[in-house]
Design a protein around this motif. Structure first.
Motif, short mmCIF file in Angstrom:
data_model
loop_
_atom_site.label_atom_id
_atom_site.label_comp_id
_atom_site.label_asym_id
_atom_site.label_seq_id
_atom_site.Cartn_x
_atom_site.Cartn_y
_atom_site.Cartn_z
N ARG A 263 40.26 -27.18 -1.12
CA ARG A 263 39.00 -26.99 -1.87
C ARG A 263 38.86 -27.95 -3.05
NH1 ARG A 263 39.58 -21.04 -0.69
NH2 ARG A 263 37.89 -20.59 0.78
N ARG B 224 47.97 -22.41 11.34
CA ARG B 224 47.67 -21.13 11.99
C ARG B 224 48.94 -20.36 12.33
NH1 ARG B 224 42.41 -20.39 13.27
NH2 ARG B 224 41.01 -22.21 13.27
N THR C 249 33.88 -22.35 2.39
CA THR C 249 34.28 -21.06 2.95
C THR C 249 35.59 -21.21 3.72
OG1 THR C 249 33.11 -21.42 5.04
CG2 THR C 249 31.84 -20.45 3.21
N ASP C 250 36.24 -20.08 3.98
CA ASP C 250 37.46 -20.11 4.79
C ASP C 250 37.16 -20.69 6.17
OD1 ASP C 250 38.83 -19.00 2.71
OD2 ASP C 250 39.33 -17.12 3.72
N GLU C 251 36.00 -20.38 6.71
CA GLU C 251 35.61 -20.91 8.02
C GLU C 251 35.55 -22.44 8.00
OE1 GLU C 251 32.01 -20.45 11.35
OE2 GLU C 251 31.85 -19.46 9.40
N GLU C 252 35.00 -22.99 6.93
CA GLU C 252 34.92 -24.45 6.79
C GLU C 252 36.32 -25.05 6.64
OE1 GLU C 252 30.55 -25.11 4.69
OE2 GLU C 252 32.22 -24.38 3.48
N ASP D 82 41.41 -27.79 11.93
CA ASP D 82 41.43 -28.04 13.38
C ASP D 82 41.09 -29.50 13.70
OD1 ASP D 82 42.14 -25.43 13.92
OD2 ASP D 82 40.07 -24.75 14.24
N TRP E 119 39.14 -23.81 7.91
CA TRP E 119 39.79 -23.77 9.23
C TRP E 119 39.23 -24.85 10.14
CZ3 TRP E 119 44.26 -21.92 9.74
CH2 TRP E 119 44.67 -20.76 9.10
N HIS E 120 37.93 -25.10 10.04
CA HIS E 120 37.33 -26.15 10.87
C HIS E 120 37.94 -27.51 10.53
CE1 HIS E 120 34.38 -28.46 13.13
NE2 HIS E 120 34.12 -29.17 12.04
#
Length: 231
Positions: A73, A97, A80-83, A89, A85-86
């Motif tokens: 960050r 993970r 966001t956490d989703e961003e 990946d 993780w993206h």
């Protein structure tokens, strides 16, 4: 460096590759000529205004003490956490993970509790979390095996397709598909073009290819370059 294009710089150690990245970021200022961003001399911009447009992965992949999430960050505090993780990946950092704490896993100062390849991939993920107009990867794939390098660059192409990308590399395999390649030697441009064009026209580039590629790979690349040149 144009949006939607990947520019690569290759050359031997000390040829001036990283200096170009540092001039773009104003770690160094030019002594002659100009470096411009969207037509404006970078010296006329504040460092904040300039660096807002750029996401940078330096040669030395440095991580800060804290958590993986804290590190990712740095360029986008509200991600966001989703961003996160993206970005992980895309950067082929699936090992995160497998950590019990995931994004909350502690990072030692400098990232010393991760391998060199893991630090590089986390540094790339951190750069991707920030949405930028120009992404600079300064020898950022050197600690990766060839399979991971290829997978990362494939995922990266889609992720940053609307931005300008500058890849500084020593490995020729990393830059084969760049839209344009700059060949540097002793601070001077020796060649500029696609891989195929440089294999035909630039001796300095062919020297790099000869030193890094197996004979059969080199022969195939030369045949391909000559075929495209003839066409």
């Amino acid at each position: 460096l144009r949006r939607g294009q990947t520019t690569a710089i290759i050359g031997n150690t000390g040829s001036g590759k990283s200096t170009i990245a540092k001039m773009l970021l104003r770690f160094h200022d030019v002594t002659d000529g100009t470096v411009e961003l969207c037509g404006t001399d970078v010296r006329e911009l504040t460092q904040h205004a300039l660096r807002e447009h750029i996401s940078y992965v330096p040669q030395k992949a440095w991580l800060f003490s804290g958590t993986i999430a804290d590190n990712l960050r740095y360029g986008a505090e509200d991600a966001t956490d989703e961003e996160l993780w993206h970005a992980i990946d895309v950067a082929q950092s699936g090992f995160v993970r497998e950590l019990p704490e995931g994004l909350g896993h502690r990072v030692a100062q400098g990232g010393t509790n991760f391998s060199g390849g893991q630090r590089q991939r986390l540094s790339i993920a951190r750069a991707l979390v920030k949405k930028a107009d120009l992404y600079i990867f300064d020898d950022s794939f050197s600690a990766l095996d060839f399979k991971t390098d290829a997978a990362l660059r494939h995922a990266l192409a889609e992720e940053v397709r609307d931005a300008a990308v500058l890849i500084i590399a020593q490995r020729i395999n990393t830059i084969l598909n760049a839209d344009q390649i700059v060949v540097l030697k002793d601070g001077c441009i020796q060649g500029l073009g696609t891989h195929e064009e440089l294999m035909r026209t630039c001796e300095a580039y062919r020297e790099i290819a000869r030193s890094q590629l197996r004979a059969e790979e080199l022969e195939a690349l030369m045949d391909d370059a000559n075929a495209k040149g003839g066409a």
